[in-house]
Enzyme design. Structure first.
Site, PDB file in Angstrom:
ATOM      1  N   PHE A   1       0.873  -1.186   0.000  1.00  0.00           N
ATOM      2  CA  PHE A   1       0.000   0.000   0.000  1.00  0.00           C
ATOM      3  C   PHE A   1       0.896   1.218   0.000  1.00  0.00           C
ATOM      4  O   PHE A   1       1.739   1.360   0.891  1.00  0.00           O
ATOM      5  CB  PHE A   1      -0.872   0.007   1.258  1.00  0.00           C
ATOM      6  CG  PHE A   1      -1.737   1.242   1.425  1.00  0.00           C
ATOM      7  CD1 PHE A   1      -3.114   1.163   1.278  1.00  0.00           C
ATOM      8  CD2 PHE A   1      -1.184   2.483   1.730  1.00  0.00           C
ATOM      9  CE1 PHE A   1      -3.920   2.296   1.432  1.00  0.00           C
ATOM     10  CE2 PHE A   1      -1.981   3.623   1.884  1.00  0.00           C
ATOM     11  CZ  PHE A   1      -3.339   3.526   1.728  1.00  0.00           C
ATOM     12  N   GLU A   2       0.730   2.067  -1.001  1.00  0.00           N
ATOM     13  CA  GLU A   2       1.427   3.354  -0.992  1.00  0.00           C
ATOM     14  C   GLU A   2       0.521   4.360  -1.673  1.00  0.00           C
ATOM     15  O   GLU A   2      -0.035   4.054  -2.732  1.00  0.00           O
ATOM     16  CB  GLU A   2       2.730   3.306  -1.806  1.00  0.00           C
ATOM     17  CG  GLU A   2       3.860   2.520  -1.193  1.00  0.00           C
ATOM     18  CD  GLU A   2       5.137   2.542  -2.047  1.00  0.00           C
ATOM     19  OE1 GLU A   2       6.231   2.553  -1.476  1.00  0.00           O
ATOM     20  OE2 GLU A   2       5.018   2.548  -3.284  1.00  0.00           O
ATOM     21  N   ILE A   3       0.343   5.506  -1.069  1.00  0.00           N
ATOM     22  CA  ILE A   3      -0.265   6.631  -1.785  1.00  0.00           C
ATOM     23  C   ILE A   3       0.819   7.701  -1.772  1.00  0.00           C
ATOM     24  O   ILE A   3       1.210   8.178  -0.701  1.00  0.00           O
ATOM     25  CB  ILE A   3      -1.552   7.144  -1.097  1.00  0.00           C
ATOM     26  CG1 ILE A   3      -2.587   6.016  -1.027  1.00  0.00           C
ATOM     27  CG2 ILE A   3      -2.118   8.344  -1.858  1.00  0.00           C
ATOM     28  CD1 ILE A   3      -3.874   6.385  -0.302  1.00  0.00           C
TER      29      ILE A   3
END
Ligand SMILES: Nc1nc2c(ncn2[C@@H]2O[C@H](COP(=O)(O)OP(=O)(O)OP(=O)(O)O)[C@@H](O)[C@H]2O)c(=O)[nH]1
Ligand SMILES: [Mg+2]
Length: 458
Positions: free
Chosen positions: A344-346
């Site tokens: 998960f990366e934003i």
């Protein structure tokens, strides 16, 4: 005669003294400094993978050797308990003044090298995306996936669409080292009817051995690491290298400033009732995560030294307000194995596009650890982010309910949990469990932990 001699001596002494004074003045002048060799004090920044290894990592390494998920989770729990016993936990009562020691050590080194504004490089590269303030961000989801993962991918998409993207309608880019089949593309498009969906083939040069890699040495490594999770896998190594150094160079991503990485088999537990990309952009954040965790030392024996050697050589890339304390408990000497879980990366794409990060990746790539060890993109991204960015550019999304097997990020704030219509079990929230790095993160950011955090720590 004696008087004459002493006069000459005095004149000589005055001359030499004057010359020394001139040298000192010049060497302290900014413009001159650039051309003069500087002695740097790296005593606080002397990387060596040693002390952390013995107590924590032996257990972590044991866990790494177990391919079975259940056994791994169990071993990780044991490792977590050991860490707590080792005092890796704390009640946050440390002297706040001491917290900045690591950042200060890096700052001093950079100052000694005559670097005035260390954040200039990377943030100047990222800032243009913030000028879009108030307008819809240029953003997309990005997913690296195989045709064979269609089923698990659809499960992830359904959750993302249901909890967020049916409303916000951001584009979605799918990448693969192999051609996507028509069946795959059709099935995916049907799941995301309201967005632009793009499928891209990864160019060979982004998923193959560079000529400076000795392929027989790489093959030997895979045999030696067969007992470690993904240790024998060649494709996993290409995947980690791609996620570290190339996904953001794929032409399909050129038009975007922001991305959210999504993998197959993930879950979003809560409605996301705000535009996360807009939030990142308008609050001028750069990197957002949900879960942090300890890495298996046996997969990255030389990553820390290679990284710190790079930053010693390039103190201009070290931000003065960095988050070094998240990744090192001793001012950068040893890696504490903490990293943001990169499934998960934003984040802002210009972070990776910056010359600073590209130089860092290039150094790692030449060092060969993606193939001669099994460096993961998560520790690579995390070390870069923690050293190169001002710490207020990094954000933990405690309000996003997320699952990547086997861990959960579940909002422990009852109001957030109820408002988000969450369907996770708060007790399972990983943030403050021993094997997580949530406590290290809160401490490094000088954030106060939620009042009820201890209820969720075991
Ligand atoms: N196209 C392609 N995608 C891959 C390959 N290997 C991994 N991926 C993708 O890369 C991402 C990370 O791989 P994972 O296998 O999930 O690795 P991980 O998250 O470390 O480990 P898991 O616990 O198995 O999830 C996922 O989105 C995968 O679909 C590959 O060889 N080809
Ligand atoms: Mg995964």
């Amino acid at each position: 005669m004696a008087l004459f001699l002493s006069k000459r001596l005095i004149r000589f002494a005055v001359l030499v003294g004057g010359f020394i004074l001139l040298l000192i003045t010049l060497s302290n002048h900014d413009a001159t400094k650039e051309y003069m060799p500087q002695t740097m004090d790296w005593t606080n920044f002397n990387p060596a993978l040693s002390s952390i290894g013995t107590t924590i990592s032996n257990t972590v390494m044991d866990a790494a050797g177990l391919k079975d998920q259940e056994e791994r989770t169990k071993a990780e729990e044991i490792a977590a308990n050991k860490m707590e016993g080792n005092g890796a936990d704390d009640d946050g009562s440390d002297d706040i003044a001491n917290m900045d020691e690591s950042a200060a050590a890096l700052q001093n080194a950079a100052s000694a090298a005559g670097v005035a504004d260390m954040s200039q490089n990377i943030m100047d590269f990222i800032k243009p995306s913030f000028a879009n303030h108030g307008n819809r961000p240029k953003a997309c989801f990005v997913t690296l996936v195989r045709n064979s993962e269609l089923h698990d991918m659809i499960n992830s998409i359904r959750k993302v669409q249901q909890r967020f993207n049916a409303k916000y309608k951001y584009d979605w880019v799918f990448l693969n080292d192999d051609e996507f089949t028509d069946e795959f593309k059709k099935a995916i498009r049907e799941e995301i009817p309201t967005s632009t969906v793009r499928f891209g083939l990864i160019p060979k040069e982004m998923w193959s051995y560079p000529d400076y890699i000795d392929q027989s040495k790489a093959a030997d490594t895979r045999v030696k690491m067969a007992d470690i999770i993904y240790g024998a896998s060649e494709s996993y190594r290409h995947m980690c290298r791609f996620q570290s150094g190339f996904f953001w160079r794929h032409p399909l991503l050129d038009e975007y400033d922001w991305y959210w990485r999504v993998e197959p088999s993930i879950n979003l537990y809560c409605d996301i009732n705000f535009d996360v990309f807009q939030w990142m952009q308008d609050n001028e954040k750069v990197y957002g995560f949900t879960i942090s965790i300890h890495e298996y030392l046996s997969t990255i024996p030389t990553l820390w030294k290679t990284s710190m050697d790079f930053f010693k050589e390039h103190p201009e890339y070290v931000d003065k307000d960095n988050l070094m304390e998240f990744i090192s408990d001793d001012n950068g000497e040893n890696y504490n194995l903490c990293h943001f879980w990169s499934n998960f990366e934003i984040a802002n794409l210009n972070l990776w596009r910056s010359p600073a990060y590209q130089a860092y990746f290039d150094t790692l790539d030449h060092a060969g650890g993606f193939f001669y060890e099994r460096w993961g993109d998560a520790p690579v991204h995390s070390i870069a982010v923690s050293v190169m960015l001002p710490k207020d550019k990094i954000h933990y999304f405690s309000n996003i309910g997320y699952h990547h097997p086997p861990y959960d990020n579940c909002p422990i704030d009852d109001r957030v949990w109820a408002d988000g219509n969450c369907d996770c079990t708060q007790k399972n929230d990983f943030t403050f469990k021993g094997y997580s790095c949530g406590k290290e993160y809160y401490k490094a950011q000088k954030l106060e932990k939620p009042a009820n955090w201890e209820e969720f720590s075991h």
